[in-house]
Write a protein that holds these residues in place. Structure first.
Motif, short mmCIF file in Angstrom:
data_model
loop_
_atom_site.label_atom_id
_atom_site.label_comp_id
_atom_site.label_asym_id
_atom_site.label_seq_id
_atom_site.Cartn_x
_atom_site.Cartn_y
_atom_site.Cartn_z
N SER A 81 43.22 -22.18 1.83
CA SER A 81 42.70 -21.59 0.59
C SER A 81 41.46 -20.74 0.82
CB SER A 81 42.39 -22.69 -0.44
OG SER A 81 43.56 -23.42 -0.76
N ILE A 82 41.38 -20.09 1.99
CA ILE A 82 40.25 -19.21 2.28
C ILE A 82 40.36 -17.96 1.40
CG2 ILE A 82 39.12 -17.83 4.06
CD1 ILE A 82 40.34 -19.75 6.13
N SER A 83 39.29 -17.62 0.72
CA SER A 83 39.31 -16.46 -0.16
C SER A 83 38.21 -15.45 0.13
CB SER A 83 39.20 -16.91 -1.63
OG SER A 83 37.99 -17.62 -1.83
N SER A 84 37.19 -15.84 0.84
CA SER A 84 36.05 -14.96 1.10
C SER A 84 36.32 -14.06 2.30
CB SER A 84 34.78 -15.77 1.34
OG SER A 84 33.72 -14.94 1.73
N SER A 85 36.33 -12.74 2.06
CA SER A 85 36.54 -11.79 3.16
C SER A 85 35.32 -11.70 4.07
CB SER A 85 36.87 -10.40 2.60
OG SER A 85 35.81 -9.95 1.76
N ASP A 101 45.21 -16.62 13.62
CA ASP A 101 46.17 -16.90 12.55
C ASP A 101 45.39 -17.35 11.31
OD1 ASP A 101 48.11 -17.76 10.81
OD2 ASP A 101 49.08 -19.15 12.20
N ILE A 102 45.35 -16.49 10.30
CA ILE A 102 44.71 -16.84 9.03
C ILE A 102 45.73 -16.66 7.90
CG2 ILE A 102 42.27 -16.53 9.57
CD1 ILE A 102 42.50 -13.65 8.84
N SER A 103 46.95 -17.04 8.18
CA SER A 103 48.04 -16.88 7.22
C SER A 103 47.96 -17.89 6.09
CB SER A 103 49.39 -17.02 7.94
OG SER A 103 49.50 -18.30 8.54
N ASN A 104 48.66 -17.56 4.99
CA ASN A 104 48.81 -18.45 3.84
C ASN A 104 47.46 -18.89 3.27
OD1 ASN A 104 50.44 -19.77 1.98
ND2 ASN A 104 50.44 -21.69 3.13
N ASN A 105 46.60 -17.88 3.03
CA ASN A 105 45.33 -18.12 2.38
C ASN A 105 45.23 -17.22 1.15
OD1 ASN A 105 43.54 -20.11 3.94
ND2 ASN A 105 44.34 -18.82 5.60
N HIS A 106 44.03 -16.93 0.69
CA HIS A 106 43.85 -16.13 -0.53
C HIS A 106 42.99 -14.90 -0.27
CE1 HIS A 106 45.80 -19.32 -2.73
NE2 HIS A 106 44.86 -20.20 -2.41
N LEU A 107 43.06 -14.35 0.92
CA LEU A 107 42.29 -13.16 1.24
C LEU A 107 42.87 -11.95 0.51
CD1 LEU A 107 41.92 -13.85 5.06
CD2 LEU A 107 40.13 -14.05 3.32
N SER A 108 42.00 -11.12 -0.06
CA SER A 108 42.47 -10.02 -0.90
C SER A 108 42.27 -8.65 -0.26
CB SER A 108 41.75 -10.04 -2.26
OG SER A 108 40.35 -9.93 -2.08
N SER A 109 41.56 -8.56 0.84
CA SER A 109 41.31 -7.25 1.44
C SER A 109 41.03 -7.38 2.93
CB SER A 109 40.13 -6.55 0.74
OG SER A 109 38.94 -7.28 0.95
N ILE A 110 41.30 -6.29 3.64
CA ILE A 110 40.92 -6.17 5.05
C ILE A 110 39.81 -5.12 5.09
CG2 ILE A 110 41.68 -5.59 7.38
CD1 ILE A 110 44.51 -6.25 6.56
N SER A 111 38.59 -5.56 5.34
CA SER A 111 37.45 -4.66 5.28
C SER A 111 37.34 -3.81 6.54
CB SER A 111 36.16 -5.46 5.08
OG SER A 111 35.88 -6.23 6.25
N ASP A 112 36.61 -2.71 6.40
CA ASP A 112 36.34 -1.85 7.56
C ASP A 112 35.54 -2.59 8.62
OD1 ASP A 112 37.68 0.23 6.35
OD2 ASP A 112 35.87 1.14 5.52
N VAL A 113 34.68 -3.50 8.17
CA VAL A 113 33.88 -4.29 9.12
C VAL A 113 34.79 -5.17 9.96
CG1 VAL A 113 32.06 -6.03 9.33
CG2 VAL A 113 31.90 -4.27 7.57
N PHE A 114 35.81 -5.74 9.34
CA PHE A 114 36.76 -6.56 10.09
C PHE A 114 37.50 -5.72 11.13
CE2 PHE A 114 41.22 -7.94 10.49
CZ PHE A 114 41.01 -9.15 11.14
N ILE A 115 37.95 -4.53 10.73
CA ILE A 115 38.67 -3.66 11.65
C ILE A 115 37.79 -3.28 12.83
CG2 ILE A 115 39.71 -1.38 11.93
CD1 ILE A 115 41.52 -3.27 10.46
#
Length: 284
Positions: A81-85, A101-115
């Motif tokens: 239930s991870i939701s914080s990007s 592997d961070i599958s099956n959570n509640h992430l809503s975006s892939i930020s530029d910082v993550f990339i």
């Protein structure tokens, strides 16, 4: 010139100190990640309950380390239930990661910082962000030189796919199924044409199947089902000598089922139901 025992011992100590320093840095990053996850998901479903009693992350649930336990190589955090990007850039501080592997959570975006941060991890081979709530357009994957497996399936990503994967040097498996992509099927899927598995089912892709897919001569799995594809089955699929699974169901394809399929000796699963085909099914 021969190295004296004192010089060798000094070099060994320096190497050991560097290793310890590197491990301590990773422990600090993992502890920081632990605190952020605990604040985000609470104690009820959090698997790292004994962290304060055991500071070595190599013994934590979902964490794998190198054979010497000197660095974290795999991080598996599904269904928490991870939701914080904001957690993602912290994960990317673990610069020895090979699998995330961070599958099956509640992430809503892939930020530029993550990339930018995870793209700089030189050894990352697997990235699984499937079954989240990712929306909007697909980011461009800059970096990720060793990435072989990318799974973004079962999200709400949308728009056209153009050159977002073109910079990936090592991509072998791409799964974008169950999203909301539209436009033509993508054909820029890695610099070195190493792709082996392509899953694009259940989207809104349109137009004919592009001949550009044939340049990926190592393809063993192609799933283009449940889209809005037109035209006929690409004759040049017969050039894919390693093809094992071809799924084209639930599109608007027409014409006859081509005889070349019989000649692909590796093919053991072919599905093309729910289309507009005519004529006979080729024998064999």
């Amino acid at each position: 010139m021969l190295t004296s025992p004192q010089q060798f011992f000094s070099s060994f100590c320096s190497f050991t100190q560097c290793s310890l320093s590197y491990l301590q840095k990773q422990i600090a990053s993992m502890t920081n990640l632990y605190e952020m996850l605990q604040n985000n998901i609470g104690n009820s479903s959090f698997p790292w309950r004994n962290v304060k009693n055991d500071s070595n992350p190599c013994s934590w649930v979902g964490v794998s380390c190198s054979s010497s336990n000197s660095s974290v190589t795999e991080l598996s955090l599904p269904s928490l239930s991870i939701s914080s990007s904001e957690i993602l850039p912290v994960v990317c501080q673990i610069d020895s990661l090979e699998s995330l592997d961070i599958s099956n959570n509640h992430l809503s975006s892939i930020s530029d910082v993550f990339i930018s941060s995870c793209g700089g991890i030189s050894g990352l081979k697997l990235l699984n962000i499937s079954r989240n709530e990712l929306g909007g357009s697909l980011p461009t994957f800059n970096g990720f030189q060793k990435l072989e497996v990318l799974d973004l399936s079962r999200n709400a990503l949308m728009g056209n796919i153009n050159l977002q994967f073109d910079g990936l040097d090592s991509l072998k498996s791409l799964n974008l199924s169950y999203n909301r992509f539209t436009g033509p099927l993508p054909t820029s899927l890695g610099k070195n044409n190493l792709l082996q598995e392509l899953q694009l089912s259940t989207n809104g892709f349109q137009g004919e199947i592009p001949v550009g897919l044939v340049k990926y001569g190592n393809l063993s799995l192609i799933d283009l089902s449940h889209n809005k594809l037109l035209g006929s089955i690409l004759e040049r699929f017969g050039e894919l000598s390693k093809l094992q699974i071809l799924v084209l169901s639930a599109n608007n394809l027409r014409g006859e089922i081509p005889k070349f399929l019989v000649n692909i000796q590796t093919l053991f699963h072919f599905a093309a139901n729910q289309n507009n085909f005519v004529g006979n099914i080729p024998s064999g």
